[in-house]
Motif scaffolding. Sequence first.
Motif, PDB file in Angstrom:
ATOM      1  N   HIS A 225       0.835  -1.207   0.000  1.00 34.87           N
ATOM      2  CA  HIS A 225       0.000   0.000   0.000  1.00 34.87           C
ATOM      3  C   HIS A 225       0.867   1.252   0.000  1.00 34.87           C
ATOM      4  N   MET A 226       0.505   2.155  -0.868  1.00 41.48           N
ATOM      5  CA  MET A 226       1.212   3.436  -0.944  1.00 41.48           C
ATOM      6  C   MET A 226       0.307   4.406  -1.704  1.00 41.48           C
ATOM      7  N   SER A 227       0.430   5.680  -1.408  1.00 39.36           N
ATOM      8  CA  SER A 227      -0.426   6.627  -2.132  1.00 39.36           C
ATOM      9  C   SER A 227       0.004   6.681  -3.602  1.00 39.36           C
ATOM     10  N   LYS A 228      -0.919   7.060  -4.462  1.00 37.30           N
ATOM     11  CA  LYS A 228      -0.596   7.134  -5.891  1.00 37.30           C
ATOM     12  C   LYS A 228       0.488   8.176  -6.130  1.00 37.30           C
ATOM     13  N   ARG A 229       0.397   9.295  -5.402  1.00 38.23           N
ATOM     14  CA  ARG A 229       1.408  10.329  -5.579  1.00 38.23           C
ATOM     15  C   ARG A 229       2.805   9.776  -5.250  1.00 38.23           C
ATOM     16  N   ALA A 230       2.886   9.077  -4.127  1.00 41.12           N
ATOM     17  CA  ALA A 230       4.197   8.548  -3.733  1.00 41.12           C
ATOM     18  C   ALA A 230       4.714   7.529  -4.751  1.00 41.12           C
ATOM     19  N   MET A 231       3.809   6.654  -5.201  1.00 42.15           N
ATOM     20  CA  MET A 231       4.214   5.660  -6.220  1.00 42.15           C
ATOM     21  C   MET A 231       4.771   6.337  -7.460  1.00 42.15           C
ATOM     22  N   GLN A 232       3.993   7.327  -7.927  1.00 41.10           N
ATOM     23  CA  GLN A 232       4.350   7.986  -9.189  1.00 41.10           C
ATOM     24  C   GLN A 232       5.679   8.723  -9.074  1.00 41.10           C
ATOM     25  N   GLU A 233       5.935   9.281  -7.873  1.00 36.02           N
ATOM     26  CA  GLU A 233       7.156  10.075  -7.725  1.00 36.02           C
ATOM     27  C   GLU A 233       8.366   9.224  -7.330  1.00 36.02           C
ATOM     28  N   GLU A 608       6.448   5.717   4.306  1.00 38.62           N
ATOM     29  CA  GLU A 608       7.471   6.736   3.997  1.00 38.62           C
ATOM     30  C   GLU A 608       7.271   7.263   2.575  1.00 38.62           C
ATOM     31  N   GLY A 609       6.505   6.524   1.770  1.00 43.18           N
ATOM     32  CA  GLY A 609       6.103   6.990   0.443  1.00 43.18           C
ATOM     33  C   GLY A 609       7.263   7.400  -0.431  1.00 43.18           C
ATOM     34  N   VAL A 610       7.280   8.666  -0.788  1.00 40.08           N
ATOM     35  CA  VAL A 610       8.289   9.168  -1.721  1.00 40.08           C
ATOM     36  C   VAL A 610       9.661   9.284  -1.060  1.00 40.08           C
ATOM     37  N   LYS A 611       9.671   9.235   0.274  1.00 43.56           N
ATOM     38  CA  LYS A 611      10.944   9.445   0.985  1.00 43.56           C
ATOM     39  C   LYS A 611      11.768   8.159   0.994  1.00 43.56           C
ATOM     40  N   VAL A 612      12.266   7.796  -0.147  1.00 48.62           N
ATOM     41  CA  VAL A 612      13.086   6.596  -0.262  1.00 48.62           C
ATOM     42  C   VAL A 612      14.540   7.011  -0.037  1.00 48.62           C
ATOM     43  N   GLY A 613      15.251   6.226   0.759  1.00 52.54           N
ATOM     44  CA  GLY A 613      16.696   6.431   0.912  1.00 52.54           C
ATOM     45  C   GLY A 613      17.045   7.787   1.490  1.00 52.54           C
ATOM     46  N   TYR A 614      17.882   8.543   0.765  1.00 53.35           N
ATOM     47  CA  TYR A 614      18.418   9.796   1.323  1.00 53.35           C
ATOM     48  C   TYR A 614      17.325  10.781   1.688  1.00 53.35           C
TER      49      TYR A 614
END
Length: 746
Positions: A225-233, A608-614
């Motif tokens: 599960h993840m928001s569409k915005r986070a997936m897309q970005e 954490e969505g778009v906040k991957v890694g750094y």
Amino acid sequence: MQILWSGKFLPLACFAVFSIVNVSISAQVTTPASPSARPWMNKNLSPDERAELVLKQMTLEEKINLLHGTGMAHVPNWQTPLTYLSNGGAGMTLGVPRLGIPNIYMSDAAYGVRSSGENGRYSTALPSPVGAASSWSTEAACEYGGLIGRELRAQGYNMTLGGGVNLTREPRNGRTFEYMGEDPLLAGTLVGHRIKCEQAEHVIGDIKHYALNDQETGRNIVDVHMSKRAMQESDLLAFQIGIRIGNPGAVMCSYNRIDGDYACENKYLLTDVLKEEWNYKGFVVSDWGGTHSTQKASAAGLDNEQPMDQYFGPQLKEAVESGRVPMTEIDDHAHRILRSEFLSGIVDDPIQKSVVDVERGFEISQRIEEQSIVLLKNEKNILPLDQTGVHNVAIIGAHADVGMISGGGSAQVDPPGGNAIMPPGQGATHWQDHIWFPTSPLKALKEKLPGANFTFNTGDNATSAADLARKSDIAIVFASQWTSEGMDLPNLSLPNHQDGLIEQVAAANPRTIVVLETGTAVTMPWLNKVAAVVEAWYAGSRGHIALANVLTGTVNPSGKLAMTFPKSEQDLPRPVIAPLSKEDEGSGSSAVNGTARSTSNYSVHYDEGVKVGYKWYEAEHKQPLFPFGFGLSYTSYSYSGLTTDSTQKTVSFTVKNTGKRTGAEIAQIYAVLPQQAGEPFKRLVGWQRVDLSPGESKTISVTVDPQMLSIFDEQKNDWQLPPGRYRILAGPSSATTPLTGFFDLK
Ligand code: BGC
């Protein structure tokens, strides 16, 4: 009844039908028709026009044949009477011989062509993709793909499985080594260049695993599960960029579910995003056993089931005949596959097996590894090893006397001669063995430093290793971490007490250098006690020579991490990967567990969505051990004079080599979006790898793609470039950005 063949059991039924199948296949092959009888052979027509012309000639049966596999060599549960035709690869789809459309022969090729040993062939192993991504080099990515393309064809394949580009959202993911790190722009760009050059060799390219297959635990059942915005970005953006640059003939959908629907029957992923928003014209191939339905999967946009025909064989044909699946849907699937065959050149340029160019492979593999090794620490310039000042060198651990470790699973490339740590004759390699290549760093170092004495210690006994270190000028400890598909790591510690070994050796001799052969990040409780750390990754067929060249200074290291190394698992978005329940164990990560629909409620929320890694570390104010984009050199660089042009979205600045050695610097550009974007952390928006002689300066100028400055607006279902002030940062890593400027966008 089964027959043991090449170490695997095959059902006797396969052999019984061989002769019958042979007859029917060869009966279909007609003598070459005249050009006018095959208008689709006109190369001046577009791949779409050619596909359409063929499609008009095809029967329903022939169309259905294009939409599924014929089994998988060496996997007893996945055999059909046609599997023997598959050239020992992971899968095959029948062509239309009477119309001159070839079979599609698929082989895994994550870091080289897989399983050559079992078939008596040879393949070059390249550095692992996450290693090669540390070069940040599109040229290296292209060489990588070109080599794989050539070696596939030499071995009788015309389609590759991989470029993997799942983001390193979960560094314990056992397949991290197969992917290209945590940043969508870096990973997407590199995989795109790899695919472009692979396809230039006339093989169908493939990007995988679409999407959000970011852990192996429960991969066949997990609901992500993840928001569409986070997936897309994040994860989807890596695929979008890779597809835009590489235009692969195929996209492999993944095993996991997303918001309840399996990826391979997920309409949002396959149709709404991939085929409509991105206008993707190639075909979607399922991961092996990743198809779970006929009607739903077909309607959602799956085009080809692999490796069997459970849902897209007779069941699909029957669904068409009974009107449950429209013929237009079948035509679209078949058109896409034919189009990719024409686009990649496999129709016009049929496979001709040949001898792999071993020497060229060595050269390329070494060159890429030399650009990919990352120097993480180098206190008092202990490296490069001084050609004259080093007398007694202790080489400790990780079978460094015989070889270097490689990554497992379907990515596994077989080492020539078998597993280097096994006695001769017992070197057979299997899916999940720990496999060492015969690339001994000890031997390579001896050649580079002929005046020094080398003594090897296995590292099995830390006290004896420390005794040796105490008596030596320098100790080099080799530490390995084996990772593979089908499993995740329990943590990021080096396994088998190697941390303790390093501690003891460093206590005995502070001039200790640690060489890491790892598939992902590791924690380093001993970091302050050692003099140097070198990350060599899974180093490929000439890794030992590349490494020796870096350690002795023939090559100046230039790689920079494509993923963050955390201080501790506690700093990750999820300190542990949620374990499977007793009922789910066993169904979770194996590929060959059938295609039953899961009723499990095992899920993961990527909050954490778009906040991957750094991005995560910055947003959470956590200090990593080594940040994304970090890597040292034997020279030094300075950054100055940043200017920006908001209209053109161009960033320019100067990088100077301020040291005494020629080197290559990877200069990085990050942006922080205006406040209303709601993403108060930097994102990579561009970079340049630049070669510099001592004292030389170069001005770098990068035009930023507006999408890299945009956010995905779920309401509008589109990308938006928020107006306002963007902070533009440039420097040598995500954590060090000495230059600042602005874009002011209306
Ligand atoms: C893997 C794929 C691979 C396929 C065929 C699956 O288990 O997930 O990456 O291409 O097997 O070997």
